[in-house]
Scaffold this motif. Structure first.
Motif, short mmCIF file in Angstrom:
data_model
loop_
_atom_site.label_atom_id
_atom_site.label_comp_id
_atom_site.label_asym_id
_atom_site.label_seq_id
_atom_site.Cartn_x
_atom_site.Cartn_y
_atom_site.Cartn_z
N UNK A 57 -21.03 -61.66 39.73
CA UNK A 57 -21.16 -61.50 38.28
C UNK A 57 -20.17 -60.47 37.77
N UNK A 58 -20.10 -59.31 38.41
CA UNK A 58 -19.16 -58.27 38.00
C UNK A 58 -17.73 -58.79 38.03
N UNK A 59 -17.40 -59.53 39.09
CA UNK A 59 -16.04 -60.03 39.25
C UNK A 59 -15.70 -61.08 38.19
N UNK A 60 -16.64 -61.98 37.91
CA UNK A 60 -16.36 -63.05 36.95
C UNK A 60 -16.19 -62.51 35.54
N UNK A 61 -17.03 -61.54 35.17
CA UNK A 61 -16.93 -60.96 33.83
C UNK A 61 -15.59 -60.24 33.67
N UNK A 62 -15.19 -59.49 34.68
CA UNK A 62 -13.91 -58.78 34.61
C UNK A 62 -12.74 -59.76 34.59
N UNK A 63 -12.80 -60.79 35.45
CA UNK A 63 -11.71 -61.76 35.52
C UNK A 63 -11.52 -62.50 34.21
N UNK A 81 -30.01 -64.56 49.89
CA UNK A 81 -30.83 -63.96 48.85
C UNK A 81 -30.17 -62.77 48.18
N UNK A 82 -29.38 -61.99 48.96
CA UNK A 82 -28.73 -60.80 48.43
C UNK A 82 -27.33 -60.71 49.02
N UNK A 83 -26.54 -59.74 48.53
CA UNK A 83 -25.24 -59.47 49.12
C UNK A 83 -24.07 -60.16 48.43
N UNK A 84 -24.35 -61.10 47.52
CA UNK A 84 -23.27 -61.81 46.84
C UNK A 84 -23.31 -61.59 45.32
N UNK A 85 -24.11 -60.63 44.90
CA UNK A 85 -24.36 -60.45 43.46
C UNK A 85 -23.16 -59.89 42.71
N UNK A 86 -22.18 -59.35 43.43
CA UNK A 86 -21.00 -58.83 42.74
C UNK A 86 -20.16 -59.95 42.13
#
Length: 311
Positions: A246-252, A239-244
């Motif tokens: 999104x941050x990683x994909x946008x930056x990549x 449910x939580x803990x993997x939401x980064x």
């Protein structure tokens, strides 16, 4: 066989959605323990959106399998016309599953996303859209400056370094109180927050007269729907803990991740009592609870209780 004609055939016009959809993700499984104040937090969040947004918008709320009290509140708000789009999930799909549905389903060209514990201040929406429309190739804009992982905005920094139109500045640029307040709201101790601030830095851009800081975050962001949906679907098994992701994909993808230069949004977490950095950390029990061996044991007990009743 069909009896009569469908009256909808005679309708000449249909409603058009606003250009901006403000999309809020909510999850309140019960109203006790950690979640005791969360329904009140949700109410403050939605009210702050309505009172401070300075551009036309439609409000979309995705509820991720909340308790009856939260469910009924949202239904009542929808019936009263204060929520334009309400999606009610029977089960908790996790943040990834909810993002897949709400980001793809938002009717607006621009999506302003928020967790249900975000408090907004005046002009947060127009200032976020200003960055979105001024800077090129923007992936996401967060309505508050704070310190984020530099690995998640290295492409934004590379863009600024090679663009002659950008004035670039590094250093201790965001006021200490702005950073400290936010760190405490995340549960950091006073000492940990101060150490983090002292050992990290801000990256500031000025582009065509508009100020921004490097970085953004999954807890609140404004984006173009056409851009953000490129990164769907999200496959998250927790449910939580993997939401980064999104941050990683946008930056990549080489897209800019930006923050407005003023604190126009705040994380309330699970309480209406915001942290006061000027008062220092006088909560000895919180400091004890944050000791690793104490914290791990308490969280393990909490998870076992949660799984027993709600998994």
């Amino acid at each position: 066989m069909r009896i009569g004609q469908n009256p909808a055939k005679f309708t000449k016009t249909v409603a058009r959605p606003e250009r901006i959809t403000v999309a809020v993700l909510n999850y309140i499984p019960f109203l006790s323990g950690y979640y005791t104040e969360m329904l009140e937090v949700l109410k403050v969040c939605l009210n702050s959106i309505r009172e401070t947004a300075d551009l036309p918008f439609d409000l979309l709320v995705f509820d991720n399998g909340s308790c009856e009290e939260a469910f009924q509140y949202l239904v009542d708000e929808k019936q009263a016309g204060r929520i334009q789009h309400l999606i009610l999930s029977e089960k908790n799909l996790g943040k990834g599953g909810a993002w897949n549905a709400m980001l793809a389903g938002a009717p607006g060209e621009v999506i302003a996303y928020a967790d249900s514990d975000v408090l907004f201040y005046p002009k947060w929406l127009s200032r976020s859209v200003e960055l979105l429309e001024t800077f090129p190739d923007v992936g996401m804009v967060t309505a508050r400056p704070f310190r984020t992982n530099p690995d998640f905005y290295n492409h934004s920094l590379a863009w600024a370094q090679k663009n002659v139109e950008v004035t670039l500045q590094h250093g201790q640029l965001i006021p200490f109180e702005t950073l400290h307040e936010f760190n405490l709201s995340l549960g950091q101790s006073d000492a940990d927050s101060r150490h983090f601030i002292e050992t990290s830095e801000d990256v500031h851009f000025v582009y065509r007269g508009v100020h921004a800081f490097a970085g953004a975050s999954h807890w609140q962001f404004t984006c173009y729907k056409s851009v953000i949906t490129q990164f769907l679907p999200f496959e998250m098994d927790r449910p939580m803990g993997q939401v980064k992701q999104l941050d990683q994909r946008v930056n990549a993808a080489g897209l800019l991740r930006l923050m407005v230069s003023d604190p126009l949004a705040m994380n309330m977490s699970n309480s209406l009592t915001l942290s006061n950095p000027a008062a220092g950390n006088k909560k000895i029990p919180r400091r004890i609870a944050n000791l690793p061996f104490v914290k791990n044991a308490l969280l393990d007990i909490y998870n076992k209780i949660f799984d027993l009743y709600y998994k």
